[in-house]
Write a protein that holds these residues in place. Structure first.
Motif: not given
Lengths: 231, 231, 231, 231
Positions: A190-200, B138-148, B197-203
């Motif tokens: 749920i956190e992932i989904v909400l994380g994706g759709i929540r407003t700031a 897994r690659q995304g997690i490993a390289d910091g793109t996705f949250k650990k 699932i992205r880390t803050a710094s992604a994109d």
DNA sequence: TATGAATGAGATTTCATTCAT
DNA sequence: GATGAATGAAATCTCATTCAT
């Protein structure tokens, strides 16, 4: 009462047997003969209670979905916010499937593909349940919890599709022992989904999306690390 | 060559017919008789090419999955980053299912539940494909793109489960006309998941998670509107 | 009881029909359809009682051989000497086959060649019966009735082979009417075999084979009974 | 010639394959497909040479019985006495079956039960052969070698039935290795039968069976050769 | 109400046989 | 002459369903 109780018991035993066998073998491969053996009655008795094999199939969710919905309704009445209600609804799905894996397999693999089932009261209940999920999402959008531009149908498909996938996959695993507890996955999910759709502004923290130049300025101001690009 | 071509044509016509009928009626309700009628040959001819009804069933993904995988492999070889690769893989799924809805229904509703299919080369191909998805994550997690801390299996279930749900639901809709194009949902869908699932710094932009008090200060400084649209 | 009797009757009618048709057409050429027609029931009913066509085949000797063996056992308990016991055993064979020519044909032409039948209880009974024949022969050798150097297996093959040949040949004759009574051949047959394996001293006294003039002389000299033909 | 030779070779290969497969599986369970595979040709080619499956079956003894009969005829022309001729005929049977166990199984288990085979030239040859056996026996009766009152048909059934039984039994044994040589049983067998039907004066002299003391006395009186051992 | 017994209808599968090439 | 391809026809077996008791 005794008579009625006895009848009720017999009918339930038939439904239980049918649930197990339909779930394990699939509806077309299951036989009335085997169900009657498991239920401890004759085949003809099954036809006393249920007109056809398919009627018996449909009688299973009829009974279970009603039970489940009542309970969910009670719980929902205590919860206000979109996220909370949504979580409650999903928890109800997961608990139902988790506590009754045969039912999960039956609904997800046998019944959902059955076009005649879609005209059934049991399916109406399922639809109602899915509709409440949609309502939650819409509510969240309306009240600013969720982003304005997100597609509620897509969100619902994500929520239901993921849960279904998890249970189907578990059903297919060879070893029924050591099956992980899917309930534990619910909150991360749920956190992932909400994380994706929540407003700031949603929840306790704020999520800001900024253009680079803005970010740089901001970085200077707040001494935050610079936004790095990925690939 | 001409001879071979003729044979190939006949075999393909049988597979096409089987695909349509298995998808529409389900494997157990489909009859060889009907398939032979649709393929324009005798029932015996089907058994000439495919030993049993189930062999015919398994011959369908055998043919299609191989075709699809090769193409995906070619495309993947051009893409590096986790998000890009992940998107390419999901696009392959969606395109395959979108271009061949009968195949989607067959795989998702008939084959995935079949334990014998799981020992098939075609299923091995499907597993391989699912594994590549896992590798991306897994690659995304490993390289910091996705949250650990995100669970790769859960992510994959979200990705696959959602797509499957969308196609199953579409298959179940009574009117095949006016079926929405699921391809168009792919990017919004991916963005939600990645957003979760992205880390803050992604994109390209920067995502900042701030405590409320910080955010308020920030708002004053930048006069940016609160809660903006995604990417 | 009445219920059971009715069932028993139906099962027996099926076995009777199967016996006749299997014997006449051979197992592979016989069809369940024809048997059901002859038995006055549906094909499905046959499968209700007997799981497969081959089970039905094996049910026939199952029933008949048991009946026959019990009777033979009773008779044997009254007879001591090797020759007498041997004759009794052969008579049992001949009577069984004579009284039930279809059964003879079935056992001798269909079942004996069937490797799966050899693992059947019915075949065990048949083997037991053949073994008792062997025991008789050995007994006769041991007690000096039969020649020491004769091969008991050969003797048995002679006994059984001859009887079988007679019944097979009769079965093959075009006209079932005017079929000779094989029972009447039994004693001449046995005498020939015994004549070939008896020791000189066997039976009550001395058996002399002499020319007439010698015999007369001899008779006077020894007062022995006159040179007789074999009894 | 080359063409004809090639054709002959192909036809023979088909017959050989058919012999082996018919013998091992039985005519109805054997398939043209398997025979063609073993013969190294297509199914259609078999139908070039033999009109139907049954024609192929009948072609086997056609070929073999002719070969065998010619040889037997040659041998018989050198032998006069009933016993010698009879032995020669039986030896021919045994040698044929011994040298070609598949043929033995085919004739004894598949063909003898086939009513259509009885109208075949090959069966006529077999009948002729059996008739010569009968003639031998009758000759022996007529010339005083065999007892006047013995039934020639019964004798023949004994001779053929025993031989058939021995070969059938051998065919049915699970282990083809260590199968005894039936040829070695022939003489003991014949001696038993002849011992049972010979007249007193048959053979070289007089056969007396006496107790030892009698024999001694008798020997003195008649100067007959001493009481001999059995045959 | 409960059921033992029976079956109609139909499905998969097999194979001998044909025929165009 | 040889054969690859195709099939008609039929056989075994299964099962949901009915009905008399």
């Amino acid at each position: 009462m005794a008579e009625n109780g006895k009848t009720r018991g017999r009918k339930d035993r038939i439904i239980d047997a049918a649930l197990r066998i339909f779930a394990e073998k699939g509806f077309p491969n299951a036989t009335i003969s085997e169900i009657s053996r498991e239920a401890g009655c004759s085949e003809a008795t099954i036809y006393e209670y249920f007109g056809t094999k398919e009627d018996l199939l449909f009688a299973i969710p009829e009974k279970i979905s009603n039970e489940s919905i009542e309970e969910t309704d009670r719980a929902l009445s205590y919860i206000r916010g979109a996220e909370g209600r949504l979580r409650a609804l999903l928890l109800a799905y997961v608990r139902l499937y988790q506590s009754n894996p045969h039912y999960a397999a039956l609904v997800l693999l046998q019944l959902m593909n059955n076009k005649r089932f879609r005209k059934t009261p049991a399916h109406a209940a399922i639809r109602r349940s899915a509709h409440r999920l949609l309502d939650c999402i819409r509510q969240g959008i309306a009240d600013g919890t969720f982003k304005k531009d997100c597609n509620p149908y897509l969100i619902r498909s994500m929520l239901l599709g993921t849960i279904e996938h998890l249970f189907i996959q578990r059903h297919m695993q060879a070893e029924p022992q050591r099956q992980s507890d899917i309930t534990e996955l619910l909150d991360p999910f749920i956190e992932i989904v909400l994380g994706g759709i929540r407003t700031a502004s949603a929840d306790k923290g704020v999520t800001l999306y900024l253009r680079r130049e803005d970010a740089r300025t901001l970085g200077e101001l707040l001494r935050a690390p610079e936004g790095q690009t990925q690939d």
